[in-house]
Design an enzyme around this catalytic site. Structure first.
Site, PDB file in Angstrom:
ATOM      1  CG  ASN A  10     103.369 -50.650 124.222  1.00  0.00           C
ATOM      2  OD1 ASN A  10     104.146 -49.551 124.575  1.00  0.00           O
ATOM      3  ND2 ASN A  10     103.584 -51.582 123.675  1.00  0.00           N
ATOM      4  CD1 TRP A  11     100.548 -44.531 124.785  1.00  0.00           C
ATOM      5  CD2 TRP A  11     101.176 -42.365 125.002  1.00  0.00           C
ATOM      6  NE1 TRP A  11      99.259 -43.432 125.864  1.00  0.00           N
ATOM      7  CE2 TRP A  11     100.586 -42.541 126.148  1.00  0.00           C
ATOM      8  CE3 TRP A  11     102.122 -41.466 125.048  1.00  0.00           C
ATOM      9  CZ2 TRP A  11     100.046 -41.407 126.855  1.00  0.00           C
ATOM     10  CZ3 TRP A  11     102.079 -40.490 125.770  1.00  0.00           C
ATOM     11  CH2 TRP A  11     101.046 -40.571 126.321  1.00  0.00           C
ATOM     12  CE  LYS A  12     103.157 -51.340 120.480  1.00  0.00           C
ATOM     13  NZ  LYS A  12     102.866 -52.524 119.344  1.00  0.00           N
ATOM     14  CG  HIS A  96     106.446 -55.237 123.795  1.00  0.00           C
ATOM     15  ND1 HIS A  96     105.963 -55.766 122.454  1.00  0.00           N
ATOM     16  CD2 HIS A  96     104.728 -55.180 123.123  1.00  0.00           C
ATOM     17  CE1 HIS A  96     105.029 -55.167 121.179  1.00  0.00           C
ATOM     18  NE2 HIS A  96     104.542 -54.961 122.658  1.00  0.00           N
ATOM     19  CD  GLU A  98     106.157 -53.838 118.940  1.00  0.00           C
ATOM     20  OE1 GLU A  98     106.277 -53.355 118.897  1.00  0.00           O
ATOM     21  OE2 GLU A  98     104.975 -53.883 118.388  1.00  0.00           O
ATOM     22  CD  GLU A 168     101.158 -56.823 123.669  1.00  0.00           C
ATOM     23  OE1 GLU A 168     100.616 -56.337 123.295  1.00  0.00           O
ATOM     24  OE2 GLU A 168     102.257 -56.908 123.488  1.00  0.00           O
ATOM     25  N   GLY A 174      99.970 -54.957 115.951  1.00  0.00           N
ATOM     26  CA  GLY A 174      99.986 -53.957 114.508  1.00  0.00           C
ATOM     27  C   GLY A 174      99.720 -54.896 112.565  1.00  0.00           C
ATOM     28  CB  SER A 214      94.214 -55.942 116.135  1.00  0.00           C
ATOM     29  OG  SER A 214      96.160 -55.549 114.756  1.00  0.00           O
ATOM     30  N   GLY A 235      98.374 -51.011 121.516  1.00  0.00           N
ATOM     31  CA  GLY A 235      99.112 -50.849 120.778  1.00  0.00           C
ATOM     32  C   GLY A 235      98.771 -49.360 119.710  1.00  0.00           C
ATOM     33  N   GLY A 236      98.667 -49.750 119.011  1.00  0.00           N
ATOM     34  CA  GLY A 236      98.059 -48.136 117.917  1.00  0.00           C
ATOM     35  C   GLY A 236      96.872 -47.691 118.139  1.00  0.00           C
TER      36      GLY A 236
HETATM   37  P1  13P Z   1      98.304 -53.299 118.604  1.00  0.00           P
HETATM   38  O1  13P Z   1      97.646 -52.831 119.223  1.00  0.00           O
HETATM   39  O2  13P Z   1      98.942 -52.382 118.015  1.00  0.00           O
HETATM   40  O3  13P Z   1      98.125 -54.157 117.847  1.00  0.00           O
HETATM   41  O4  13P Z   1      99.753 -53.520 119.644  1.00  0.00           O
HETATM   42  C1  13P Z   1      99.581 -54.142 120.392  1.00  0.00           C
HETATM   43  C2  13P Z   1     101.205 -54.240 121.229  1.00  0.00           C
HETATM   44  O5  13P Z   1     101.361 -54.545 120.872  1.00  0.00           O
HETATM   45  C3  13P Z   1     101.264 -53.398 122.876  1.00  0.00           C
HETATM   46  O6  13P Z   1     101.716 -53.681 122.914  1.00  0.00           O
END
Ligand code: 13P
Length: 253
Positions: A10-12, A96, A98, A168, A174, A214, A235-236
């Protein structure tokens, strides 16, 4: 048991169009053919470009990070599920934390989005997970089951079979603070049990449940070796090709 193993990135809201194509190319060029399904979820504007790169790679697929619940109409700035599908994307991330937190998406709205996605031929990657205060209060299992009930448990078994679940925990997203393999396994088992109660053991055993929060190359092997963890939503760590490739290679032999 042969559940599909999935690693989704997930590149956000990251990467320019060019940077996104470069990242997708680096992954496409280095990905070995395997049973593991790899999904890239770039921003909307990258979808067609990344889908074109993924086209020749059998286990590389593309997801949107969201879609609107209506198929078309006067919704300035929005993107519908059929539009996402028309780019070549096959999945869509829905629910998600977010989106729930910053854009007010709730269970009933997400139920509509899930149905819109399925109607357009997209496979939803449905996210659930509790915030820190709920974890500390000890009501995290109840909350996650409520999230599933509110948005995906009214689907027919045929439709539910197309859904991927991603657990999640919000406190791990994050933050660098990952759930322990035991915490992930415990919740994944609770989720699978809830699916079994609703749809029966067979469908529950076939459902891929991904961990997110994470997750990186250093902790993926331990997380992915848990019996009910079928991969990750990253994510990251998905923004770096080398790190992401290492995560893809983290399943037990
Ligand atoms: P991180 O891996 O950056 O914690 O993000 C997880 C995430 O929200 C994937 O959708």
């Amino acid at each position: 048991m042969n559940r599909t193993r999935i690693v989704a990135g997930n590149w956000k809201m990251n990467k320019s169009y060019e940077e996104g194509r470069d990242l997708a190319k680096a992954i496409a060029e280095n990905l070995q053919p395997s049973e593991t399904v790899v999904v890239l979820a770039p921003p909307f504007i990258h979808l067609r470009g990344v889908a074109a790169i993924a086209e020749g790679v059998s286990n590389l697929h593309v997801a949107a990070q969201n879609c609107h619940q209506e198929t078309s109409g006067a919704y300035t700035g929005e993107i519908s599920a059929p539009m996402v599908r028309s780019t070549g994307a096959e999945y869509v991330i829905l629910g998600h934390s977010e989106r729930r937190q910053y854009f007010g998406e709730d269970g009933p709205l997400l139920a509509k989005k899930v149905k819109a996605a399925l109607a357009a031929g997209l496979k939803p990657i449905f996210c659930c997970g509790e915030p820190l205060e709920i974890r500390e209060a000890g009501t995290h299992v109840a909350l996650v089951v409520e999230q599933l009930e509110a948005s995906v448990f009214d689907l027919s078994p045929e439709d539910f079979a197309k859904v991927v679940i991603a657990y999640e925990p919000v406190w791990a997203i994050g933050t660098g603070r990952t759930a322990s393999p035991e915490q992930a396994q415990d919740m994944h088992k609770e989720i699978r049990d809830a699916i079994a109660k609703k749809y029966g053991r067979d469908l529950a055993q076939q459902t891929s449940i991904l961990y997110g929060g994470s997750c990186k190359a250093s902790n993926a092997p331990e997380l992915f070796s848990q019996p009910d963890v079928d991969g990750g939503l990253i994510g990251g760590a998905s923004l770096d090709a080398k790190e992401f490739m290492a995560i893809i290679g983290s399943f037990p032999a």
